[in-house]
Motif scaffolding. Structure first.
Motif, mmCIF file in Angstrom:
data_model
loop_
_atom_site.group_PDB
_atom_site.id
_atom_site.type_symbol
_atom_site.label_atom_id
_atom_site.label_comp_id
_atom_site.label_asym_id
_atom_site.label_seq_id
_atom_site.Cartn_x
_atom_site.Cartn_y
_atom_site.Cartn_z
ATOM 1 N N MET A 20 47.411 54.187 29.639
ATOM 2 C CA MET A 20 48.316 54.375 28.524
ATOM 3 C C MET A 20 48.001 53.347 27.441
ATOM 4 N N ALA A 21 47.835 53.804 26.221
ATOM 5 C CA ALA A 21 47.488 52.921 25.110
ATOM 6 C C ALA A 21 48.691 52.085 24.699
ATOM 7 N N LYS A 22 48.380 50.860 24.350
ATOM 8 C CA LYS A 22 49.436 49.959 23.902
ATOM 9 C C LYS A 22 49.926 50.403 22.522
ATOM 10 N N GLN A 23 51.235 50.435 22.363
ATOM 11 C CA GLN A 23 51.808 50.835 21.082
ATOM 12 C C GLN A 23 51.616 49.713 20.070
ATOM 13 N N THR B 231 52.357 47.252 17.063
ATOM 14 C CA THR B 231 53.560 46.625 16.523
ATOM 15 C C THR B 231 53.657 46.945 15.041
ATOM 16 N N ARG B 232 54.830 46.758 14.493
ATOM 17 C CA ARG B 232 55.005 46.982 13.053
ATOM 18 C C ARG B 232 54.132 46.013 12.263
ATOM 19 N N LYS B 233 53.985 44.797 12.783
ATOM 20 C CA LYS B 233 53.137 43.797 12.129
ATOM 21 C C LYS B 233 51.691 44.290 12.066
ATOM 22 N N THR B 234 51.203 44.853 13.170
ATOM 23 C CA THR B 234 49.844 45.387 13.207
ATOM 24 C C THR B 234 49.714 46.577 12.267
ATOM 25 N N GLN B 235 50.693 47.454 12.260
ATOM 26 C CA GLN B 235 50.659 48.613 11.369
ATOM 27 C C GLN B 235 50.644 48.179 9.902
ATOM 28 N N ARG B 236 51.483 47.190 9.554
ATOM 29 C CA ARG B 236 51.494 46.677 8.171
ATOM 30 C C ARG B 236 50.148 46.097 7.804
ATOM 31 N N THR B 237 49.560 45.354 8.734
ATOM 32 C CA THR B 237 48.270 44.718 8.465
ATOM 33 C C THR B 237 47.180 45.766 8.285
ATOM 34 N N GLU B 238 47.155 46.780 9.139
ATOM 35 C CA GLU B 238 46.163 47.845 8.992
ATOM 36 C C GLU B 238 46.317 48.574 7.664
ATOM 37 N N THR B 239 47.552 48.817 7.261
ATOM 38 C CA THR B 239 47.811 49.472 5.977
ATOM 39 C C THR B 239 47.316 48.600 4.832
#
Length: 85
Positions: A1-4, A6-14
């Motif tokens: 199962m892939a690790k979800q 975090t919002r911090k990671t999503q913001r950084t990728e964006t």
């Protein structure tokens, strides 16, 4: 199962994708990394909680490595052209 993510990671990728390819990408990323300078400790921690600074630094490292590789290739071609002339 892939690790979800975090919002911090999503913001950084964006952020990284939004800056990618911009002529001033490196400077813009440097600005994000330095945005907390001069703040008191509590505000600095709040600012640093927004983005994954290691991901940003890794992108900057990759940009540096690509620039160094390109410069070496250009130098090798210039030296080769000089030798052949």
């Amino acid at each position: 199962m892939a690790k979800q993510k975090t919002r911090k990671t999503q913001r950084t990728e964006t952020l990284l994708e939004g800056f990618r390819g911009n002529p001033d990408e490196f400077v813009m990323l440097k600005g994000v990394l330095c945005m907390a300078l001069g703040l008191d400790y509590a505000d600095e921690q709040k600012a640093r909680s927004l983005f994954d600074t290691k991901m940003i630094a890794a992108r900057m490292d990759a940009m540096n490595a690509a620039a160094i590789k390109e410069a070496k290739e250009l130098l090798a071609r210039a030296n080769s052209a000089t030798v052949q002339a």
